[in-house]
Design an enzyme around this catalytic site. Structure first.
Site, PDB file in Angstrom:
ATOM      1  CG  PHE A 128      -2.141   0.898   0.989  1.00 32.67           C
ATOM      2  CD1 PHE A 128      -3.390   0.345   0.779  1.00 32.67           C
ATOM      3  CD2 PHE A 128      -2.025   2.280   0.964  1.00 32.67           C
ATOM      4  CE1 PHE A 128      -4.500   1.153   0.558  1.00 32.67           C
ATOM      5  CE2 PHE A 128      -3.125   3.090   0.739  1.00 32.67           C
ATOM      6  CZ  PHE A 128      -4.367   2.522   0.536  1.00 32.67           C
ATOM      7  CB  ALA A 135       2.211  13.098   2.567  1.00 27.64           C
ATOM      8  CD  GLN A 343      22.089  -2.114  31.263  1.00 28.91           C
ATOM      9  OE1 GLN A 343      22.042  -1.559  30.169  1.00 28.91           O
ATOM     10  NE2 GLN A 343      23.097  -1.946  32.114  1.00 28.91           N
ATOM     11  N   GLY A 346      23.996  -7.815  28.982  1.00 38.06           N
ATOM     12  CA  GLY A 346      25.288  -7.158  29.066  1.00 38.06           C
ATOM     13  C   GLY A 346      25.950  -7.056  27.703  1.00 38.06           C
ATOM     14  CD  GLU A 370      -0.110  -0.402  10.054  1.00 41.14           C
ATOM     15  OE1 GLU A 370      -1.227   0.083  10.316  1.00 41.14           O
ATOM     16  OE2 GLU A 370       0.063  -1.322   9.252  1.00 41.14           O
TER      17      GLU A 370
END
Length: 386
Positions: A128, A135, A343, A346, A370
């Site tokens: 689509f 825009a 995190q 690590g 979206e």
């Protein structure tokens, strides 16, 4: 529809579907996800496998080659795929909600018969074309034009960030274009453009931060001629119709986001139970356990939100606000969980071969595509009368 609010009370057919897709994701998607991500390659074999399972036809009637299911079934599939590989999940989501769904919702019978069997089979993809360089959130700023010349539309303009638009199996792009002016406002319509039409070009793919195995291109249209009969839906209703498609799509993106959030939880639980530091597994440290607990709470709350929105949608009740809430909280849960999972891992979390690193790169777009986080807040505020 209240059954949707608890995974423990889902009807058996939904549970069976989720488990089937989960097995596919673990056995077929997971082994190749890192390679496709590293190579920036489209996973044709994985897509073919999803096609064989009927996933692209989940919410469509059997008369158009679909599985006779519903939109919630699609969401369950997206959640399971999103745990493992967001690129694969977004390929399915865009192929269904942005590719085939506009034709099903707004096409005439001839258009449905021509295109839906190809798209619901998963052997062909549609895209689509809405977003343009000027825009994005303001889709009303569309500059692509379509002018009638006899019994043909002549389309000129460009689109950007269009998913599934340049694969070897992409057959169609539905394009929003300005087709005139009414009372000083742009008249925006949607037109079906087969990808083999002269003047249509899928430009080179983007080099993205994440979603490396998802196909995304800018598009250009130079004197592209298609039959007048390729108008999708009523002339001048293209923008309004697509807003409905976006409302539905936000539930699907929320489901994908929940999958990503839950995938980070699952990876973190596994790692925290295996990784040892200072003589014990790191999951026995309250700081790590609490972090994972918050991650699980985010995923659960976001799942409840998209279940609620889906239930309202399938019941034929207003769901715009609930879809925006689901998309908002689920996308933020995905991003927050990806950060926390990285995190916990690590230094390993910063290595691309680990799934949490891929989720860290992939999840940011969930807060943008979206409808951005800011657009969701705007929609929620409007629904509250503000």
């Amino acid at each position: 529809m209240s059954d949707f609010l608890s995974t423990g009370t889902l009807p058996q057919e939904y549970r069976d579907l989720a488990l089937t897709v989960r097995d596919f994701a673990n056995q077929v998607v997971a082994p190749v996800a890192a390679k496709h991500d590293a190579d920036h390659s489209f996973p044709y074999d994985v897509v073919a496998g999803m096609a064989d399972m009927g996933l692209f036809g989940l919410p469509f009637p059997e008369e158009y080659g679909g599985m006779g299911g519903d939109y919630f079934a699609l969401c369950l599939a997206l959640e399971e795929l999103g745990k493992i590989d967001q690129s694969v999940a977004i390929t399915l989501e865009a192929g269904v909600s942005l590719g085939a769904m506009p034709i099903y919702r707004f096409g005439n019978e001839e258009q449905k018969q021509q295109w839906l069997p190809q798209l619901t089979s998963g052997r062909a993809l549609a895209a689509f074309g809405l977003t343009e360089p000027g825009a994005g959130s303001d889709a009303g700023g569309t500059r692509t034009t379509a002018v009638l010349d006899g019994d043909e539309w002549i389309i000129n303009g460009s689109k950007q960030f269009i998913t599934n638009s340049g694969t070897d199996i992409t057959r169609l792009v539905t394009v929003t274009a300005v087709t005139g002016e009414t009372a000083g406002k742009k008249e925006i319509s949607t037109i079906l453009v087969p990808t083999d039409t002269p003047g249509f070009v899928a430009e080179p793919a983007y080099n993205k931060v994440g979603w490396h195995a998802s196909d995304t291109h800018p598009l250009s249209f130079t004197d592209v001629r298609v039959p007048q009969a390729n108008l999708l839906g009523e002339r001048g209703r293209g923008y309004a119709n697509f807003l409905r498609i976006l409302d539905e799509g936000r539930i699907a993106i929320a489901a994908l986001s929940v999958g990503a959030a839950q995938g980070c939880v699952d990876e973190s639980v596994r790692y925290a139970g295996e990784r040892e530091a200072f003589g014990r597994t790191i999951g026995r440290n309250q700081a790590v356990a609490f972090k994972i607990a918050r991650m699980e709470a985010r995923a659960h709350a976001a799942r409840t939100a998209y279940y609620d929105a889906a239930a309202l949608m399938l019941a034929g009740k207003p769901f715009k606000k609930e879809a925006a809430i689901a998309k908002l909280v689920a996308s933020e849960a995905a991003m927050d969980n990806a950060r926390d999972a990285t995190q916990i891992f690590g230094g390993y979390g910063f290595m691309n071969e680990y799934a949490v690193a891929r989720h860290y790169r992939d999840s940011k777009i969930l807060e943008i595509g979206e409808g951005t986080t800011e657009v969701q807040l705007m929609l929620i505020g409007r629904e509250l009368g503000l």
